[in-house]
Design an enzyme around this catalytic site. Sequence first.
Site, PDB file in Angstrom:
ATOM      1  N   LYS A   1       0.792   7.870   3.746  1.00 31.64           N
ATOM      2  CA  LYS A   1       0.315   6.496   3.905  1.00 31.64           C
ATOM      3  C   LYS A   1      -0.351   6.281   5.259  1.00 31.64           C
ATOM      4  O   LYS A   1      -0.749   5.157   5.578  1.00 31.64           O
ATOM      5  CB  LYS A   1       1.488   5.522   3.746  1.00 31.64           C
ATOM      6  CG  LYS A   1       2.216   5.649   2.402  1.00 31.64           C
ATOM      7  CD  LYS A   1       3.550   4.919   2.418  1.00 31.64           C
ATOM      8  CE  LYS A   1       4.417   5.368   1.255  1.00 31.64           C
ATOM      9  NZ  LYS A   1       5.813   4.919   1.418  1.00 31.64           N
TER      10      LYS A   1
ATOM     11  N   PRO B   1       0.806  -1.212   0.000  1.00 29.19           N
ATOM     12  CA  PRO B   1       0.000   0.000   0.000  1.00 29.19           C
ATOM     13  C   PRO B   1       0.846   1.272   0.000  1.00 29.19           C
ATOM     14  O   PRO B   1       1.608   1.530   0.921  1.00 29.19           O
ATOM     15  CB  PRO B   1      -0.817  -0.117   1.295  1.00 29.19           C
ATOM     16  CG  PRO B   1      -0.068  -1.080   2.142  1.00 29.19           C
ATOM     17  CD  PRO B   1       0.653  -1.998   1.217  1.00 29.19           C
ATOM     18  N   GLU B   2       0.732   2.029  -1.066  1.00 32.26           N
ATOM     19  CA  GLU B   2       1.283   3.377  -1.121  1.00 32.26           C
ATOM     20  C   GLU B   2       0.094   4.327  -1.195  1.00 32.26           C
ATOM     21  O   GLU B   2      -1.032   3.920  -0.931  1.00 32.26           O
ATOM     22  CB  GLU B   2       2.238   3.515  -2.318  1.00 32.26           C
ATOM     23  CG  GLU B   2       3.429   2.541  -2.202  1.00 32.26           C
ATOM     24  CD  GLU B   2       4.431   2.642  -3.337  1.00 32.26           C
ATOM     25  OE1 GLU B   2       4.559   3.715  -3.925  1.00 32.26           O
ATOM     26  OE2 GLU B   2       5.089   1.626  -3.624  1.00 32.26           O
TER      27      GLU B   2
ATOM     28  N   ARG C   1      16.767  -2.411  -0.894  1.00 33.65           N
ATOM     29  CA  ARG C   1      15.518  -2.672  -1.602  1.00 33.65           C
ATOM     30  C   ARG C   1      15.872  -3.001  -3.048  1.00 33.65           C
ATOM     31  O   ARG C   1      17.007  -2.813  -3.471  1.00 33.65           O
ATOM     32  CB  ARG C   1      14.608  -1.421  -1.619  1.00 33.65           C
ATOM     33  CG  ARG C   1      14.309  -0.842  -0.261  1.00 33.65           C
ATOM     34  CD  ARG C   1      13.256  -1.668   0.440  1.00 33.65           C
ATOM     35  NE  ARG C   1      12.931  -1.126   1.754  1.00 33.65           N
ATOM     36  CZ  ARG C   1      13.528  -1.496   2.883  1.00 33.65           C
ATOM     37  NH1 ARG C   1      14.516  -2.370   2.861  1.00 33.65           N
ATOM     38  NH2 ARG C   1      13.159  -1.002   4.030  1.00 33.65           N
TER      39      ARG C   1
ATOM     40  N   ARG D   1       2.018  -9.477   8.132  1.00 30.12           N
ATOM     41  CA  ARG D   1       3.394  -9.302   8.581  1.00 30.12           C
ATOM     42  C   ARG D   1       3.532  -8.311   9.724  1.00 30.12           C
ATOM     43  O   ARG D   1       4.614  -8.173  10.297  1.00 30.12           O
ATOM     44  CB  ARG D   1       4.257  -8.900   7.396  1.00 30.12           C
ATOM     45  CG  ARG D   1       4.299 -10.030   6.384  1.00 30.12           C
ATOM     46  CD  ARG D   1       4.944  -9.610   5.105  1.00 30.12           C
ATOM     47  NE  ARG D   1       6.298  -9.158   5.326  1.00 30.12           N
ATOM     48  CZ  ARG D   1       7.020  -8.550   4.406  1.00 30.12           C
ATOM     49  NH1 ARG D   1       6.501  -8.296   3.241  1.00 30.12           N
ATOM     50  NH2 ARG D   1       8.229  -8.189   4.657  1.00 30.12           N
TER      51      ARG D   1
END
Length: 318
Positions: A61, A2-3, A299, A147
């Site tokens: 966010k 989710p951004e 990343r 998570r």
Amino acid sequence: MPELPEVEVVRAGLARHVVGRAIAAVEVLHPRPVRREPGGPAGFVAALVGRTVTDARRRGKYLWLPLDSGDAILGHLGMSGQMLVQPVGAADERHLRVRFSLVEPALSVVEPALSLLEPAPSVVEPAPSVVELVETTPLELRFVDQRMFGGLSVSVGGAELPAEIAHIARDPLDPQFDDAAFVRRVRRRSSAIKRQLLDQTLVSGVGNIYADEALWRARLHGERPGDRLTGAQVTELLGHCREVMLEALGQGGTSFDALYVNVNGQSGYFDRSLNAYGQEGRPCARCGTAIRRISFMNRSSYFCATCQRPPRNRSVPH
DNA sequence: ATCGCGACCTGGTTGC
DNA sequence: TGCAACCAGGTCGCGA
């Protein structure tokens, strides 16, 4: 992941289905998602039971639900968080962490038509069948998070803007976002432009995926230092951030009509419209060069080495 | 002050 | 086959 666009879809869903309802009960099924709560799970529950949700807001966010107490439920979806609106009795999700039991506010019970006459200003008026379902079916708001990078907490006095997120910058879709100030700040720092895009104190809402997409559109390599870019380049990049997130938001718009508020559907954008992120080995849509993947900031970064030339004056291994 | 990195998490996939 | 290592990545906190 989710951004901004995905979080905005969730916010809009909460605005439609949760705002105006009262919290009858809260059940914390795992302590980790409320780890930021000073009072722990018990304090979290105690601060919320009996309160009514008055709005659904977002910055970057982060989401928050202002309450009639002046406090707010502050939430972040992290990597895998979802906000689901479910009828009572629906089977528990595997990673259900927090359950809010929502009841209709007394006003709606007495005057069910009132909410039809006064829809929230920023929300498209729902179809009548949906309204009927929402107003007659007991609902649960469920925080589901595999998570548990996400979390919920009570922000005392945070209805307007939680103090906990005062450091988070406005996002590019905020009318009050200051383009000139952003460009100025980026060009003052030697830090890599992708790192700056991901810095939520500079600009919020941009994550790894939309950063790579905006950089691809701007033909800029993410490791280019900010202070080596022209004002025009940073301005164009910011425009691409807006553009790509607005497009994703448009494709996620269909879920506005669903009772089931889901962020994991990834707004459909992921399937079709990505030019860089996750496209390793696929030809660049502009020049045909195979998209490369490199590790940056621990990343993955995806880029076209032809369209997005790496900076020359840095010791970048290749 | 600014910068950059490791930790926090789970579950699916990959490698030996 | 079984088990370990790796990967996904947003945010915070810490050390430089």
